[in-house]
Write a protein that holds these residues in place. Structure first.
Motif, mmCIF file in Angstrom:
data_model
loop_
_atom_site.group_PDB
_atom_site.id
_atom_site.type_symbol
_atom_site.label_atom_id
_atom_site.label_comp_id
_atom_site.label_asym_id
_atom_site.label_seq_id
_atom_site.Cartn_x
_atom_site.Cartn_y
_atom_site.Cartn_z
ATOM 1 N N LEU A 154 27.717 37.829 45.162
ATOM 2 C CA LEU A 154 27.650 38.988 44.452
ATOM 3 C C LEU A 154 28.344 38.965 43.079
ATOM 4 N N ASN A 155 27.775 39.743 42.056
ATOM 5 C CA ASN A 155 28.433 39.979 40.706
ATOM 6 C C ASN A 155 29.918 40.027 40.633
ATOM 7 N N LEU A 156 30.717 39.396 39.946
ATOM 8 C CA LEU A 156 32.037 39.330 39.853
ATOM 9 C C LEU A 156 32.392 40.386 38.706
ATOM 10 N N ASP A 157 33.572 40.970 38.828
ATOM 11 C CA ASP A 157 34.194 41.680 37.745
ATOM 12 C C ASP A 157 34.235 40.858 36.509
ATOM 13 N N ILE B 167 37.361 38.585 36.338
ATOM 14 C CA ILE B 167 37.273 37.726 37.438
ATOM 15 C C ILE B 167 36.457 36.349 36.813
ATOM 16 N N LEU B 168 35.049 36.842 36.204
ATOM 17 C CA LEU B 168 34.376 35.992 35.930
ATOM 18 C C LEU B 168 35.107 34.860 34.747
ATOM 19 N N SER B 169 35.802 35.520 33.806
ATOM 20 C CA SER B 169 36.190 34.994 32.835
ATOM 21 C C SER B 169 37.696 34.065 33.419
ATOM 22 N N LEU B 170 38.117 34.622 34.155
ATOM 23 C CA LEU B 170 39.329 33.732 34.992
ATOM 24 C C LEU B 170 38.595 32.545 35.509
ATOM 25 N N MET B 171 37.494 32.856 36.066
ATOM 26 C CA MET B 171 36.987 31.847 36.842
ATOM 27 C C MET B 171 36.505 30.601 35.822
ATOM 28 N N SER B 172 36.061 30.894 34.706
ATOM 29 C CA SER B 172 35.801 29.739 33.760
ATOM 30 C C SER B 172 37.046 29.192 33.290
ATOM 31 N N THR B 173 37.953 29.887 32.956
ATOM 32 C CA THR B 173 39.246 29.270 32.373
ATOM 33 C C THR B 173 39.727 28.277 33.616
ATOM 34 N N PHE C 54 33.959 26.784 43.395
ATOM 35 C CA PHE C 54 34.705 27.465 44.094
ATOM 36 C C PHE C 54 34.637 27.787 45.430
ATOM 37 N N ALA C 55 33.138 28.211 45.637
ATOM 38 C CA ALA C 55 32.757 28.513 46.945
ATOM 39 C C ALA C 55 32.958 27.733 48.156
ATOM 40 N N ILE C 56 33.209 26.317 47.646
ATOM 41 C CA ILE C 56 33.539 25.377 48.853
ATOM 42 C C ILE C 56 34.803 25.619 48.873
ATOM 43 N N ALA C 57 35.836 25.621 47.957
ATOM 44 C CA ALA C 57 37.265 25.827 48.350
ATOM 45 C C ALA C 57 37.571 27.062 48.901
ATOM 46 N N GLN C 58 36.693 28.024 48.523
ATOM 47 C CA GLN C 58 37.265 29.200 49.260
ATOM 48 C C GLN C 58 36.628 29.254 50.575
ATOM 49 N N SER C 59 35.597 28.365 51.085
ATOM 50 C CA SER C 59 35.180 28.406 52.575
ATOM 51 C C SER C 59 36.166 27.752 52.961
ATOM 52 N N ILE C 60 36.950 26.818 52.546
ATOM 53 C CA ILE C 60 38.013 26.084 53.406
ATOM 54 C C ILE C 60 39.070 26.990 53.583
ATOM 55 N N LEU C 61 39.547 27.805 52.602
ATOM 56 C CA LEU C 61 40.375 28.596 52.525
ATOM 57 C C LEU C 61 40.385 29.678 53.262
ATOM 58 N N GLY C 62 39.006 29.762 53.775
ATOM 59 C CA GLY C 62 38.721 31.269 54.593
ATOM 60 C C GLY C 62 38.739 32.590 53.892
ATOM 61 N N MET C 63 38.482 32.338 52.393
ATOM 62 C CA MET C 63 38.372 33.454 51.420
ATOM 63 C C MET C 63 36.965 34.021 51.454
ATOM 64 N N ASP C 64 36.752 35.170 50.847
ATOM 65 C CA ASP C 64 35.554 35.796 50.466
ATOM 66 C C ASP C 64 34.998 35.226 49.202
ATOM 67 N N TYR C 65 33.944 34.884 49.102
ATOM 68 C CA TYR C 65 33.365 34.353 47.808
ATOM 69 C C TYR C 65 33.446 35.207 46.669
ATOM 70 N N ASN C 66 33.427 36.612 47.080
ATOM 71 C CA ASN C 66 33.391 37.597 46.026
ATOM 72 C C ASN C 66 34.567 38.422 46.063
ATOM 73 N N ASN C 67 35.694 37.591 46.296
ATOM 74 C CA ASN C 67 37.248 37.930 46.220
ATOM 75 C C ASN C 67 37.602 38.615 44.826
ATOM 76 N N GLU C 68 38.054 39.707 44.832
ATOM 77 C CA GLU C 68 38.426 40.279 43.595
ATOM 78 C C GLU C 68 39.855 40.255 43.000
ATOM 79 N N SER C 69 40.595 39.237 43.855
ATOM 80 C CA SER C 69 42.078 39.147 43.645
ATOM 81 C C SER C 69 42.311 37.665 42.767
ATOM 82 N N PRO C 70 42.907 37.884 41.481
ATOM 83 C CA PRO C 70 43.016 36.752 40.576
ATOM 84 C C PRO C 70 43.921 35.868 41.178
ATOM 85 N N ALA C 71 44.930 36.152 42.085
ATOM 86 C CA ALA C 71 45.814 35.183 42.757
ATOM 87 C C ALA C 71 44.915 34.145 43.704
ATOM 88 N N ALA C 72 44.155 35.085 44.432
ATOM 89 C CA ALA C 72 43.048 34.222 45.215
ATOM 90 C C ALA C 72 42.261 32.995 44.908
#
Lengths: 274, 422
Positions: B339-342, B345-351, B185-203
């Protein structure tokens, strides 16, 4: 059976009963418990509801399992028959050769298939020397099924062979005396008589194939996610024991259903008539 | 010669009297003789005496008379599951940043008594008080590093300066991807210019879409196989840890590493003392011992990851002294810490990661028809909850198979009835 001997037999059986209670029944209870609770331990159906999105993975796993089982059966049946026709000394050697790969770790064997099947791997560089274009094999469905067939083939050969080795040869002769052709002998005599071995072979190949996870990761390049991969991820990566347990539970139920269908082919006397 | 040197080194470490002022009394330290210290660390993450290196654990045992019981893990998540699952008890673990934060939040760690770790002075300010442990009460940095893009110069002409090279159709079939949700996800987030520790599910969903799109170039999701695949020239591009790249480069000099311009993940693995540690003072002695300049140097040479130890990276005799891969110029590119995620967000990430792994791209996925590889998936499906064409195909096959079986059973039953009648 008298009371005394039943007490004695109970005593003899008790270590096994304790063993199975501790290591089979108790874990199963945990699996069921985790399946129907959330992380806080409250009763919920959420884990079971979440399973619908894994339907494609379940279907893929079952289909791969069926394919691997059929291929194993097609290879193992003639092989087991050939082995059982040899003299005892040759039989022993051949059986040992079948078992030989199992002396090595399953993980190492699968890992080495990766080196064999790669685009720059051993098979392709050999083909290249012969002037044949490389064939893309790794990370395909075929590679995953090959891995399953390779790893679980001995489990199919051994039960069929052990039944065939004890097969009453006079039955075969009687069949021939009655004018049966070679095909008839196999169809009406050898297959029905080796049915118990075939059924246990199918069980022993199908169950590990459906639930495998290492093979699909290494030979499928992680692109053919099987249900075993998903379960492993829930426990190792996501720390979601509840979803992992419910996936395992459903997998167990599915396997039981498949096994029940398989068992229709044997067990009753009908299985003897093909 | 080297062997003698390392033996000598071990001797010196073992017998030179403690020159540092420990807060703990010498008698307290002596009382620890014969006790056990349970250490849980990453695999291949300590100098172990192989190839005439210094055996750190043996040297520690010799110096303090404390038995080190050493176990290893492959991922932060495995370590966490093991500790959470109970049944194991360790004194020291060496997790990465985000996992340290999570373990602090879940009360799994205890503050370290830094007066027992005089060697902490070797850690420069830039590695102290990082966001995952803002007051630096729980962790002592052990290694640091970054994720870079490894590529094979004989297969790729231009330097892949962007992470988007991993999505490039040109390199289809020879792309590897880290089989770990957070790094992928960090690689995709880098491309999209997002923060690795984004707290928004949509992101996170957007990033997942990008990862699904990557399936068009048939990446293989790998962990340790990356060494085999990159060294043998099987794959051309792979994101991985810079320290491991150095190991691969030794075996295949065609490999090169670049830090993509969109930014990379920077990680700190630090030693922590667990809440239920039974031998806390010994744990602190061990952490202090890891920071002894000689020990830290031996570890840095062995692990090949960057060291956060001033006496190591300023030592001209260190093999990676001023190495531009391990110690690139600061500020040259963007780095972000995990950083640690909510929990949500953690469970969203694994889904979402399960969805990515299950996604089947549109036709022509590059499998050779010669090897059962034909794939007739006809349309892109972007949600894991739908039945994909691939799944429908399998359902059809299983259905046909079941129907054949059922027909056969019916046939046999009918035949039996017929025979009984005759």
């Amino acid at each position: 059976m008298s009371g005394r001997s039943s007490l004695k037999s109970k005593l003899i059986a008790s270590p096994y009963i304790v063993w199975s209670a501790l290591f089979i029944v108790a874990p199963l209870i945990f699996v069921v418990y985790y399946s129907f609770t959330d992380a806080a331990g409250n009763f919920t159906f959420e884990n079971i509801e979440a399973l619908s999105k894994y339907a494609p993975t379940f279907l893929r796993s079952i289909w791969f399992g069926i394919e691997a089982t059929i291929i194993c059966l097609l290879i193992a049946f003639p092989l087991a028959y050939i082995i059982s026709q040899k003299t005892e000394k040759v039989q022993r050697t051949l059986v040992m050769l079948v078992m030989l790969p199992m002396w090595m770790s399953f993980l190492i064997r699968t890992y080495s298939w990766m080196a064999l099947l790669q685009d720059t791997g051993i098979i392709n560089s050999f083909l290249g020397k012969l002037g044949i274009d490389p064939i893309h094999m790794i990370n395909t469905e075929g590679a995953v099924i090959l891995g399953m067939v390779y790893n679980f083939l001995p489990y199919m050969i051994m039960p069929i062979y052990s039944v065939m080795a004890k097969l009453d040869h006079s039955m075969v002769e009687a069949c021939q005396d009655l004018g049966g052709s070679r095909l008839t002998v196999i169809r009406r005599c050898i297959i029905p008589m080796s049915m118990p071995g075939i059924v246990s072979g199918i069980t022993m190949v199908f169950v590990p194939s459906v639930s495998t996870f290492y093979i699909s990761q290494k030979l499928g390049g992680g692109s053919f996610d099987l249900i075993g991969d998903v379960i492993e991820r829930q426990f190792q990566q996501s720390y979601n024991y509840n979803l992992g347990a419910s996936l395992s539970l459903v997998l167990m139920v599915l396997i039981l259903i498949c096994m029940a269908v398989m068992n229709r082919f044997s067990g009753d006397e009908e299985g003897m008539v093909i | 010669m080297k062997k003698m040197l390392s033996a000598l080194l071990a001797l010196i470490i073992a017998f030179v009297p403690c020159t540092f002022a420990f807060a703990a009394e010498q008698s307290e330290i002596d009382a620890l003789r014969g006790t056990k210290l349970y250490v849980y660390n990453w695999g291949e993450y300590i100098s172990d005496g192989a190839d005439d290196t210094l055996d750190v654990n043996a040297a520690f045992e010799e110096k303090y008379g404390i038995d080190v019981i050493y176990d290893t893990y492959d991922t932060n998540e495995v370590m966490y599951s093991k500790l959470k699952g109970g049944g194991v008890s360790y004194d020291i673990v060496i997790p990465s940043d985000y996992m340290i934060e999570r373990m602090i939040a879940e009360d799994m760690l205890q503050p370290i008594d830094f007066s027992n770790i005089p060697n902490y002075k070797y850690i420069p300010e830039k590695y102290k008080n990082l966001a995952h442990d803002p007051e630096n009460a729980y962790s002592v940095p052990y290694t640091v590093g970054m994720v870079g893009l490894i590529y094979n110069t004989s297969m790729i002409d231009e330097v892949p300066e962007s992470w988007t090279a991993l999505w490039d159709e040109k390199y289809k079939g020879s792309i590897l991807m880290i089989n770990n949700p957070r790094d992928a996800f960090a690689i995709a987030q880098s491309i999209l210019g997002m923060d690795y520790n984004n707290e928004s599910p949509a992101a996170w969903r957007v990033a997942a879409e990008l990862l699904k799109e990557q399936k068009n170039v048939s990446p293989a999701y790998v962990n340790d196989e990356i060494f085999l695949k990159m060294e043998s020239g099987e794959a051309a591009l792979a994101p991985y840890f810079a320290g491991d790249y150095l190991t691969m480069h030794d075996n295949n000099p065609d490999l090169a590493l670049v830090y993509p311009k969109e930014g990379v993940n920077f990680f700190v693995d630090s030693a922590c003392v667990l809440k239920d540690a039974k031998n806390k003072l010994a744990a602190e002695l061990y952490i202090n011992f890891l920071l002894e300049p000689d020990v830290a140097l031996a570890n840095a040479e062995y692990i090949c990851y960057a060291s956060p130890h001033t006496e190591v990276y300023t030592n001209p005799e260190y093999s990676f002294y001023e190495d531009e891969i391990l110690y690139p110029e600061e500020g040259k590119f963007k780095t972000q810490l995990f950083l640690n995620l909510d929990p949500e967000i953690l469970s969203l990430m694994s889904t979402l990661w399960d969805d990515v792994k299950n996604h089947v791209p549109s036709p022509g996925s590059g499998n050779s028809a010669l090897f059962f590889g034909g794939d007739d998936a006809s349309q892109v499906v972007d949600d894991g909850e739908e039945m994909t064409p691939e799944a429908k195909k399998y359902a059809l096959y299983i259905g046909i198979f079941a129907a054949v079986c059922a027909a056969y059973i019916v046939f046999r039953y009918a035949r039996k009835k017929y025979r009984e009648k005759v």
